[in-house]
Design an enzyme around this catalytic site. Structure first.
Site, PDB file in Angstrom:
ATOM      1  N   TYR A  98      -3.776 -19.605 -62.219  1.00  0.00           N
ATOM      2  CA  TYR A  98      -5.157 -19.800 -61.852  1.00  0.00           C
ATOM      3  C   TYR A  98      -5.504 -19.912 -60.089  1.00  0.00           C
ATOM      4  CZ  TYR A  98     -10.113 -21.848 -62.068  1.00  0.00           C
ATOM      5  OH  TYR A  98     -11.363 -22.002 -61.996  1.00  0.00           O
ATOM      6  N   VAL A 101     -13.808  -8.262 -69.180  1.00  0.00           N
ATOM      7  CA  VAL A 101     -13.535  -7.660 -67.582  1.00  0.00           C
ATOM      8  C   VAL A 101     -11.900  -7.122 -67.593  1.00  0.00           C
ATOM      9  CG1 VAL A 101     -15.509  -8.788 -66.470  1.00  0.00           C
ATOM     10  CG2 VAL A 101     -13.119  -9.841 -66.466  1.00  0.00           C
ATOM     11  N   GLY A 153     -13.610 -15.893 -65.349  1.00  0.00           N
ATOM     12  CA  GLY A 153     -12.604 -16.690 -65.069  1.00  0.00           C
ATOM     13  C   GLY A 153     -12.017 -17.399 -66.171  1.00  0.00           C
TER      14      GLY A 153
END
Length: 136
Positions: free
Chosen positions: A134, A43, A71
């Site tokens: 994060y 992505v 993620g």
């Protein structure tokens, strides 16, 4: 959905497939659950995103629901975090989600129907040592 080969993404994909939904899941490594169309896609790479959408639309038709789940983590304390670790997490977790949502939105708007679900972490609300990138 993005990020369908590990962890929460694998679980979501498996549950949706078991419930009888037709779905595709992107992955960079690993395998997606049975009965899920697996599409390799990073992505962080816009041409790969476009190719993945084209493959899914060709196989399954117009995308009505997008689950943006891809993620990664690159955990370390702020003063030790490299620019590369910061950039890679932001490129995947934030920019990747933006890019897939933008691409999914066009046909959804034309169809006057669509849903986009962003999967996040409690770390975004509470923070966690070593996860400044994060949490962002």
């Amino acid at each position: 959905m993005t990020g369908g080969s590990k962890g929460i993404g694998y679980g979501i994909a498996a549950r949706l497939a078991k419930a009888g939904h037709r779905l595709a899941a992107t992955y960079r490594s690993g395998e997606v659950p049975a009965d899920v169309l697996g599409v390799q896609c990073d992505v962080t790479d816009p041409p790969q995103i476009e190719a993945a959408f084209a493959q899914v639309e060709s196989s399954l038709g117009t995308i009505e629901v997008l689950v943006a789940n891809a993620g990664i983590t690159r955990d370390t304390l702020l003063m030790r975090m490299s620019d590369e670790d910061w950039d890679h997490v932001i490129a995947t977790n934030l920019s990747g989600a933006f890019r897939v949502a933008r691409r999914a939105a066009r046909p959804m708007v034309r169809a006057k129907f669509g849903r986009i679900v962003f999967i996040s972490s409690v770390v975004g609300m509470t923070g966690s040592a070593g996860q400044v990138n994060y949490a962002a």
